[in-house]
Design an enzyme around this catalytic site. Structure first.
Site, mmCIF file in Angstrom:
data_model
loop_
_atom_site.group_PDB
_atom_site.id
_atom_site.type_symbol
_atom_site.label_atom_id
_atom_site.label_comp_id
_atom_site.label_asym_id
_atom_site.label_seq_id
_atom_site.Cartn_x
_atom_site.Cartn_y
_atom_site.Cartn_z
ATOM 1 N N GLU A 277 0.826 -1.206 0.000
ATOM 2 C CA GLU A 277 0.000 0.000 0.000
ATOM 3 C C GLU A 277 0.865 1.262 0.000
ATOM 4 O OE1 GLU A 277 -4.328 -0.393 1.654
ATOM 5 O OE2 GLU A 277 -3.155 0.654 3.160
ATOM 6 N N HIS A 306 7.665 -26.903 -0.606
ATOM 7 C CA HIS A 306 6.926 -27.946 -1.321
ATOM 8 C C HIS A 306 5.787 -27.343 -2.129
ATOM 9 C CE1 HIS A 306 9.026 -31.098 1.003
ATOM 10 N NE2 HIS A 306 9.087 -30.124 1.898
ATOM 11 N N LYS A 420 -14.003 1.555 -3.075
ATOM 12 C CA LYS A 420 -14.859 1.906 -1.930
ATOM 13 C C LYS A 420 -16.108 2.649 -2.404
ATOM 14 C CE LYS A 420 -11.131 2.560 1.409
ATOM 15 N NZ LYS A 420 -10.417 3.562 2.198
#
Ligand code: PA5
Length: 453
Positions: A277, A306, A420
């Site tokens: 951010e 793995h 938003k």
């Protein structure tokens, strides 16, 4: 101590080239230290620590604290609980917790996740700490409303079960606190969300868990001192910022942080938000479009050996890998002498699991180095409040400094605003009808509009 080893990461470059950029980095660091952004200013702030401590007695009346907060208002709290308390902390009885509180964090608005926590807790003995710097983040407010509704259902006084951690003056939470007399702690206006873990945001959680907030700050201050050295070879913040920046210029636009300890893994989540951010930006400070940023990737040793390691070793050369290693584990398990008759597993006998874990770290590190992939290693001598304080400040400084090197503003996040707005318009917010129509036609184009919206 926290110890950083960056020898390999700088081997990729000529010494004069590194020195030239190191001079710029030192200048940028001096500038940051002179400007004293909020996350530095608050270190050791007695008023802040006293305001948190003033709630200690009240906190101990409860059995559970539920943090309601997201992003910078949630991740630091999770990191503190997971790295400094055992994984089964919330299942221990009160005696085993020495009277300290269970801790849950409600961040996502996933109904199944929220319901699982609400089903588990006893509201009568629970304190809800609603944390939001802006005081109006949709997810946090939605979860607050859910909690508040439940308090009403149980006939519990909100003033006895709620505390807000928010801006000292602005925002919805502050105004509710004023009008209803709900207790509230302050997030200083000059401290951004993802840089706020050492404010009341994370320190009330620390106290609720029976940890020592002052020790976090001592650790943070000692790291600040270490990172004030102008000699970049002795300065871990410069070393992290500079190595990542130089490799980024070479096209290594992914920063993997690989923790070889499950307790350290939640620190990687905290780092991931901070790095992404703060540094993923479209515009430089002068307004030029630059679209910079390094994608942070979270990995866990040994599991990701793995899963991811094949890609790191043989895939594109676009990564810098930082290992987190814990030198001393709080629990040890020794591999017992069983199956003496099987020679092929002889080498494991009587070793500690932690020895195997940290030996595998070296195995992975060597394989990366042999494949010419840059690596850094950060060692934690142990895991306690001091070390966590050091880690937080080290990466906050390194992030701010990388922002300076990239010439962007590391403290804003304009790229998250649009999503938003769309959510608010779709959820039916007042005076957003026109915007809603525009979004509807876009969604229809992709076959994504639903009449329930
Ligand atoms: O770093 C940031 O500023 C953000 O990630 C915020 O922490 C997040 O959006 C939550 O914001 P607030 O604390 O205002 O609810």
């Amino acid at each position: 101590m926290l110890r950083l080893n960056t020898t390999n990461a700088f081997e990729f470059f000529k010494e004069e080239y590194v020195e030239e950029h190191a001079n710029t980095a030192v200048g940028a660091l001096i500038h940051i230290l002179e400007e004293k952004p909020g996350f530095i200013r608050i270190l050791g702030d007695r008023k802040l620590l006293e305001s948190v401590r003033s709630h200690e007695e009240w906190l101990r009346c409860f059995d559970t604290m539920v943090v309601v907060g997201i992003g910078g208002s949630g991740l630091g709290n999770i990191a503190i609980r997971e790295s400094l308390r055992p994984f089964n902390w919330n299942r221990l009885n009160r005696n085993m917790r020495e009277g300290w509180l269970k801790l849950y964090v409600l961040d996502n608005v996933d109904p199944e996740g929220i319901a699982a926590v609400l089903d588990e807790i006893d509201f009568k003995s629970t304190l809800f700490n609603v944390i939001s710097k802006s005081g109006g983040t949709t997810e946090t407010i939605a979860n607050y409303l859910v909690v508040r509704g439940m308090l009403e259902t149980y006939g519990l006084d909100p003033r006895e079960h709620l505390i807000f951690t928010t801006d000292p003056e602005m925002g919805l939470l502050r105004s509710i606190a004023h009008s209803e007399g709900i207790r509230a702690l302050e997030i200083p206006p000059d401290v951004g969300g993802r840089f706020s873990v050492l404010t009341a945001v994370g320190m009330l959680t620390a106290l609720a868990l029976g940890l020592n907030p002052e020790a976090f700050h001592e650790g943070g201050l000692s790291m600040l001192e270490t990172c004030s050295f102008h000699d970049w070879k002795k300065n871990p913040a410069i070393q992290i910022a500079l190595s990542h920046y130089l490799h980024y210029l070479e096209g290594r636009n992914i920063s993997v942080m690989m923790a070889y300890s499950s307790r350290l893994l939640s620190l990687v989540d905290w780092y991931r938000q901070l790095w992404a951010e703060s540094l993923g930006k479209r515009h430089a400070r002068d307004g030029e479009e630059v679209r910079v940023g390094q994608t942070p990737v979270k990995a866990l040793g040994v599991l990701d050996q793995h899963s991811q390691l094949q890609l790191y070793n043989e895939g594109p050369d676009d990564k810098v890998v930082t290992f987190l290693r814990l030198k001393r584990f709080s629990r040890e398990i020794r591999i017992p002498h069983v199956h003496e008759e099987i020679e092929s597993i002889d080498y494991l006998k009587s070793h500690k699991l932690s020895t195997l874990l940290n030996t595998e770290l070296l195995g992975t590190l060597v394989s990366l180095v042999e494949n010419h992939r840059p690596v850094l290693l950060l060692d934690f001598d142990e895991l306690d409040e001091r070390h966590l304080g050091m880690f937080f400040v080290l990466y906050e400084l390194a992030t701010a400094l990388t922002g300076e090197l990239l010439n962007i503003n590391a403290y804003d996040q304009p790229g998250v605003e649009r999503g938003k707005q769309v959510t608010k318009a779709l959820m039916g917010k007042d005076r957003m009808e026109e915007e809603r129509k525009r979004i509807k036609s876009k969604l229809e184009k992709y076959g994504l509009w639903e009449d329930t919206l």
